[in-house]
Design an enzyme around this catalytic site. Structure first.
Site, mmCIF file in Angstrom:
data_model
loop_
_atom_site.group_PDB
_atom_site.id
_atom_site.type_symbol
_atom_site.label_atom_id
_atom_site.label_comp_id
_atom_site.label_asym_id
_atom_site.label_seq_id
_atom_site.Cartn_x
_atom_site.Cartn_y
_atom_site.Cartn_z
ATOM 1 N N HIS A 139 0.853 -1.183 0.000
ATOM 2 C CA HIS A 139 0.000 0.000 0.000
ATOM 3 C C HIS A 139 0.896 1.242 0.000
ATOM 4 O O HIS A 139 1.717 1.417 0.901
ATOM 5 C CB HIS A 139 -0.894 -0.007 1.243
ATOM 6 C CG HIS A 139 -1.800 1.179 1.343
ATOM 7 N ND1 HIS A 139 -2.797 1.432 0.414
ATOM 8 C CD2 HIS A 139 -1.858 2.187 2.243
ATOM 9 C CE1 HIS A 139 -3.432 2.538 0.756
ATOM 10 N NE2 HIS A 139 -2.878 3.016 1.863
ATOM 11 N N GLY A 154 2.571 5.030 4.326
ATOM 12 C CA GLY A 154 1.956 5.567 5.541
ATOM 13 C C GLY A 154 0.549 5.043 5.681
ATOM 14 O O GLY A 154 0.004 4.383 4.792
ATOM 15 N N GLU A 155 -0.066 5.358 6.806
ATOM 16 C CA GLU A 155 -1.413 4.880 7.081
ATOM 17 C C GLU A 155 -2.409 5.478 6.096
ATOM 18 O O GLU A 155 -2.198 6.553 5.540
ATOM 19 C CB GLU A 155 -1.814 5.233 8.517
ATOM 20 C CG GLU A 155 -1.001 4.512 9.577
ATOM 21 C CD GLU A 155 -1.478 4.855 10.976
ATOM 22 O OE1 GLU A 155 -2.456 5.633 11.094
ATOM 23 O OE2 GLU A 155 -0.879 4.350 11.939
ATOM 24 N N SER A 156 -3.509 4.778 5.914
ATOM 25 C CA SER A 156 -4.557 5.243 5.016
ATOM 26 C C SER A 156 -5.099 6.587 5.488
ATOM 27 O O SER A 156 -5.378 6.776 6.677
ATOM 28 C CB SER A 156 -5.678 4.205 4.964
ATOM 29 O OG SER A 156 -6.705 4.606 4.091
ATOM 30 N N GLY A 157 -5.220 7.544 4.551
ATOM 31 C CA GLY A 157 -5.767 8.848 4.865
ATOM 32 C C GLY A 157 -4.774 9.857 5.372
ATOM 33 O O GLY A 157 -5.150 10.985 5.721
ATOM 34 N N ILE A 158 -3.488 9.524 5.404
ATOM 35 C CA ILE A 158 -2.499 10.440 5.953
ATOM 36 C C ILE A 158 -2.072 11.509 4.954
ATOM 37 O O ILE A 158 -1.470 12.521 5.330
ATOM 38 C CB ILE A 158 -1.261 9.655 6.463
ATOM 39 C CG1 ILE A 158 -0.489 10.491 7.482
ATOM 40 C CG2 ILE A 158 -0.355 9.238 5.293
ATOM 41 C CD1 ILE A 158 0.545 9.701 8.258
ATOM 42 N N GLY A 159 -2.378 11.312 3.652
ATOM 43 C CA GLY A 159 -2.075 12.352 2.675
ATOM 44 C C GLY A 159 -1.136 11.938 1.562
ATOM 45 O O GLY A 159 -0.568 12.801 0.884
ATOM 46 N N LYS A 160 -0.991 10.650 1.324
ATOM 47 C CA LYS A 160 -0.076 10.173 0.286
ATOM 48 C C LYS A 160 -0.539 10.617 -1.101
ATOM 49 O O LYS A 160 0.253 11.123 -1.900
ATOM 50 C CB LYS A 160 0.033 8.634 0.336
ATOM 51 C CG LYS A 160 0.552 8.096 1.648
ATOM 52 C CD LYS A 160 0.724 6.587 1.612
ATOM 53 C CE LYS A 160 -0.591 5.850 1.418
ATOM 54 N NZ LYS A 160 -1.510 6.032 2.569
ATOM 55 N N SER A 161 -1.810 10.406 -1.387
ATOM 56 C CA SER A 161 -2.330 10.747 -2.717
ATOM 57 C C SER A 161 -2.320 12.252 -2.950
ATOM 58 O O SER A 161 -2.045 12.715 -4.067
ATOM 59 C CB SER A 161 -3.759 10.204 -2.875
ATOM 60 O OG SER A 161 -3.772 8.793 -2.797
ATOM 61 N N ASP A 178 -2.122 4.046 -4.445
ATOM 62 C CA ASP A 178 -2.823 3.082 -3.592
ATOM 63 C C ASP A 178 -2.124 1.727 -3.516
ATOM 64 O O ASP A 178 -1.745 1.280 -2.438
ATOM 65 C CB ASP A 178 -4.274 2.898 -4.038
ATOM 66 C CG ASP A 178 -5.085 2.129 -2.997
ATOM 67 O OD1 ASP A 178 -4.917 2.420 -1.804
ATOM 68 O OD2 ASP A 178 -5.842 1.232 -3.392
ATOM 69 N N ARG A 244 17.425 14.884 12.793
ATOM 70 C CA ARG A 244 17.485 16.265 12.308
ATOM 71 C C ARG A 244 18.782 16.552 11.548
ATOM 72 O O ARG A 244 18.965 17.647 11.043
ATOM 73 C CB ARG A 244 17.353 17.235 13.493
ATOM 74 C CG ARG A 244 16.040 17.066 14.237
ATOM 75 C CD ARG A 244 15.892 18.044 15.366
ATOM 76 N NE ARG A 244 15.851 19.418 14.896
ATOM 77 C CZ ARG A 244 15.713 20.473 15.697
ATOM 78 N NH1 ARG A 244 15.607 20.289 17.015
ATOM 79 N NH2 ARG A 244 15.686 21.689 15.196
#
Length: 310
Positions: A139, A154-161, A178, A244
């Site tokens: 994913h 990253g987790e679903s809905g975190i802003g990848k797309s 996806d 950092r």
């Protein structure tokens, strides 16, 4: 075990079918290597790689002509008795009618190509290694940024797309959204692509499915891309220590291959597209021998040594 249909090889390499009466629709290839049956034509069949594509070039055919028709027919008959997937004659070498009859009897298709033997072998091996490579599906989003393959996870809905869409608007290219199919084509190279059904599409929550190729043009998409860098998005955690400086690379692993990985904390106001671009450029600099973090460390160390000297 992965397989490739023989019909795909014929279409890809533009082979001429010398035995059209043989049905090849069920024949599959399982080995990425090929074999030139020089020893087999002389009668030595120990350790014969019969499950590989068999290639006849000038050397093999010169031997066939030298040994005479009876010997060659006998050796070819024994070779075909192993049910090899196919035999390819390079340089448009004429196929003897007796060989065609043997092929029909044994159900072994014969093909011709105008390519030289070495060129044809190299092309077939390269293509089969990719098609038969070990693979997984994960994913994430894969984008070509300045020529570097950036895999965003990253987790679903975190802003990848959303990050991928902004990168596309900035002139970069989408490979997959996806679901990313990853193939291990060598110990150093991973190739990512999109499943056929979702290729060129992006899902945006609240909007739905958009066709990137239609909206932004053919220059905004790409079918395959090597995976050079992983950016893993995660929610900001005040208790976690984030790198950092970047003096030492961290890695993640796919199919036994290590890939440089950055953990990027997400907070409102962070521009993910610029972060991805900067990560890609910095990664290219490191490949070219320049490490900004190491340069800063050297400057700080030199400055401290001068102060101690004074």
């Amino acid at each position: 075990m992965y397989t490739v249909a023989l019909e795909e090889l014929v279409e890809k390499m533009k082979l001429v079918n010398c035995t059209p009466e043989i049905d090849i629709s069920e024949t599959v290839l399982t080995q990425p290597e090929v074999n030139r049956p020089a020893l087999q034509l002389s009668g030595f069949f120990d350790y014969f790689n019969h499950d590989r594509v068999q290639i006849i070039g000038n050397v093999e055919y010169a031997y066939i002509e030298k040994m005479g028709k009876d010997h060659s027919i006998a050796m070819m008959k024994k070779l075909m008795s192993f049910k090899v997937p196919c035999i390819v004659f390079c340089r448009n070498i004429e196929v003897m009618e007796e060989f065609r009859e043997l092929a029909t009897e044994n159900g072994v298709p014969i093909f011709q190509t105008e390519k030289s033997t070495s060129d044809f072998m190299a092309e077939v091996i390269r293509w089969l290694k990719v098609e038969l490579a070990p693979r997984i599906s994960i994913h994430g989003v894969l984008v070509d940024v300045y020529g570097e393959g950036i895999l965003i996870t990253g987790e679903s809905g975190i802003g990848k797309s959303e990050a991928a869409l902004e990168l596309i608007k900035r002139g970069h290219r989408l490979v997959s959204d996806d679901v990313v199919e990853i193939k291990k084509v060598s110990d150093d190279t991973l190739i990512g692509s999109a499943p056929n059904i979702t290729r060129h599409f992006i899902e945006l929550r609240g909007i739905g499915i958009i066709d990137v190729k239609t909206l932004f043009g053919v220059e905004s998409v790409k079918d395959t891309q090597s995976i050079d860098l992983v950016i893993r998005l995660e929610e900001w955690d005040r208790e976690k220590e984030y790198d950092r400086m970047g003096l030492e690379d961290t890695y993640t692993e796919f199919l036994g291959n290590k890939v440089v990985c950055h953990d990027i904390p997400i907070r409102p106001g962070r521009n993910l597209a610029i972060i991805c671009e900067s990560a890609a450029v910095n990664f290219r600099q490191k490949k070219m021998g320049y490490n900004a973090a190491q340069e800063l460390y050297n400057r700080v160390t030199s400055n401290l040594m001068r102060k101690q000297g004074n």
